[in-house]
Design a protein around this motif. Structure first.
Motif, PDB file in Angstrom:
ATOM      1  N   SER A 179       0.823  -1.202   0.000  1.00  0.00           N
ATOM      2  CA  SER A 179       0.000   0.000   0.000  1.00  0.00           C
ATOM      3  C   SER A 179       0.864   1.262   0.000  1.00  0.00           C
ATOM      4  N   LYS A 180       1.900   1.266   0.823  1.00  0.00           N
ATOM      5  CA  LYS A 180       2.803   2.415   0.864  1.00  0.00           C
ATOM      6  C   LYS A 180       3.545   2.575  -0.459  1.00  0.00           C
ATOM      7  N   LYS A 181       4.001   1.461  -1.014  1.00  0.00           N
ATOM      8  CA  LYS A 181       4.723   1.523  -2.282  1.00  0.00           C
ATOM      9  C   LYS A 181       3.839   2.087  -3.388  1.00  0.00           C
ATOM     10  N   GLU A 182       2.574   1.644  -3.436  1.00  0.00           N
ATOM     11  CA  GLU A 182       1.657   2.125  -4.466  1.00  0.00           C
ATOM     12  C   GLU A 182       1.376   3.614  -4.292  1.00  0.00           C
ATOM     13  N   LYS A 183       1.192   4.040  -3.048  1.00  0.00           N
ATOM     14  CA  LYS A 183       0.918   5.450  -2.766  1.00  0.00           C
ATOM     15  C   LYS A 183       2.098   6.325  -3.168  1.00  0.00           C
ATOM     16  N   MET A 184       3.294   5.882  -2.816  1.00  0.00           N
ATOM     17  CA  MET A 184       4.494   6.651  -3.153  1.00  0.00           C
ATOM     18  C   MET A 184       4.729   6.673  -4.668  1.00  0.00           C
ATOM     19  N   ALA A 185       4.460   5.564  -5.326  1.00  0.00           N
ATOM     20  CA  ALA A 185       4.635   5.503  -6.778  1.00  0.00           C
ATOM     21  C   ALA A 185       3.704   6.486  -7.479  1.00  0.00           C
ATOM     22  N   GLU A 186       2.473   6.607  -6.990  1.00  0.00           N
ATOM     23  CA  GLU A 186       1.479   7.479  -7.618  1.00  0.00           C
ATOM     24  C   GLU A 186       1.852   8.954  -7.522  1.00  0.00           C
ATOM     25  N   ARG A 187       2.713   9.324  -6.576  1.00  0.00           N
ATOM     26  CA  ARG A 187       3.128  10.718  -6.434  1.00  0.00           C
ATOM     27  C   ARG A 187       4.044  11.158  -7.581  1.00  0.00           C
ATOM     28  N   HIS A 188       4.642  10.186  -8.267  1.00  0.00           N
ATOM     29  CA  HIS A 188       5.627  10.494  -9.300  1.00  0.00           C
ATOM     30  C   HIS A 188       4.999  10.400 -10.691  1.00  0.00           C
ATOM     31  N   PRO A 189       5.328  11.327 -11.595  1.00  0.00           N
ATOM     32  CA  PRO A 189       4.795  11.241 -12.950  1.00  0.00           C
ATOM     33  C   PRO A 189       5.085   9.916 -13.644  1.00  0.00           C
ATOM     34  N   LEU A 190       6.220   9.300 -13.341  1.00  0.00           N
ATOM     35  CA  LEU A 190       6.553   8.017 -13.973  1.00  0.00           C
ATOM     36  C   LEU A 190       5.976   6.818 -13.210  1.00  0.00           C
ATOM     37  N   LYS A 191       5.198   7.097 -12.175  1.00  0.00           N
ATOM     38  CA  LYS A 191       4.382   6.100 -11.471  1.00  0.00           C
ATOM     39  C   LYS A 191       5.171   4.938 -10.860  1.00  0.00           C
ATOM     40  N   ARG A 192       6.337   5.246 -10.372  1.00  0.00           N
ATOM     41  CA  ARG A 192       7.082   4.273  -9.569  1.00  0.00           C
ATOM     42  C   ARG A 192       8.097   5.017  -8.728  1.00  0.00           C
ATOM     43  N   VAL A 193       8.589   4.342  -7.683  1.00  0.00           N
ATOM     44  CA  VAL A 193       9.683   4.911  -6.906  1.00  0.00           C
ATOM     45  C   VAL A 193      11.000   4.510  -7.570  1.00  0.00           C
ATOM     46  N   GLY A 194      12.071   5.149  -7.165  1.00  0.00           N
ATOM     47  CA  GLY A 194      13.368   4.877  -7.765  1.00  0.00           C
ATOM     48  C   GLY A 194      13.971   3.574  -7.298  1.00  0.00           C
TER      49      GLY A 194
END
Length: 231
Positions: A179-194
């Motif tokens: 859930s945290k990973k999905e939420k953080m990914a959605e904050r980025h235009p490229l839809k994932r964390v680094g």
């Protein structure tokens, strides 16, 4: 010609991945407290950036590239931040960096053109809540890097990578469930964390001669977060 590359920190995560990418064609040294994930062929030197004198290490007379990896993530409301937390973040991220650079200055000067690389955060240029301490410490790095690049040009190249949230052990509390990973990914235009590879690939480019006309830059490796607004 093989170059001598020194990483402070780097026994795991982004630093270890950078070392792994550079070790095939260079002599790579990691100065860190632990040696848990040191890549094969990399020389490890026991070193605590907060306490030890880097000039006492058994290093080559010439260091062509220097990468400072230690960092921190203290994310709390400002009212809950103690002055000690600000001091600790400043010590880990910035003051120990300054001490290390000063300690190996003679080694760097022996190179035809030394390349230095530091790490900041997207939160310096993009105001984010709960980042007051780490953004202040990393902001000091950006100012220091630009001034150092100007003072030592053309003999040194000095650049900074400013990542957004990256999936490392340092960020584990922010990414410890789907859930945290999905939420953080959605904050980025490229839809994932680094990933560590995202950061290490940029670091490898900036250290190598392919980037020989790049200095004094803060490079955002942040999935577009600092420059793109999709709302």
């Amino acid at each position: 010609m093989k170059k001598n590359i020194l990483l402070i920190g780097g026994s795991y995560g982004i630093g270890a991945t950078i070392a792994d990418k550079l070790r095939k064609n260079n002599s790579v040294y990691i100065a860190s407290r632990s040696n848990e994930s040191i890549p094969e062929g990399v020389t490890h030197l026991s070193f605590d950036a907060l306490k030890d004198d880097i000039s006492s290490l058994d290093l080559p007379e010439t260091i062509h590239s220097f990468i400072y990896c230690p960092g921190s993530i203290n994310l709390k409301p400002f009212k809950m931040m103690s002055e000690d937390t600000f001091q600790e973040d400043l010590n880990v991220n910035f003051l120990s960096l300054v001490k290390s650079v000063k300690g190996i200055l003679p080694n760097l000067k022996n190179a035809d053109q030394a390349s230095l690389l530091f790490f900041s955060t997207v939160a310096v240029n993009t105001g984010m809540p709960f980042h007051t301490s780490v953004a202040a410490a990393k902001g000091a790095i950006e100012g220091f890097a630009k001034a150092l690049a100007a003072e030592y040009a053309p003999n040194f190249r000095v650049n900074v990578i400013a990542p957004s949230l990256t999936d490392t052990s340092l960020a584990s509390k922010l990414l410890n469930n789907d859930s945290k990973k999905e939420k953080m990914a959605e904050r980025h235009p490229l839809k994932r964390v680094g990933t560590v590879d995202d950061i290490a690939s940029t670091a490898t480019f900036l250290i190598n001669d392919d980037a020989s006309w790049i200095t004094g830059q803060v490079i955002g490796v942040d999935g577009g977060l600092s420059t793109i607004n999709l709302n």
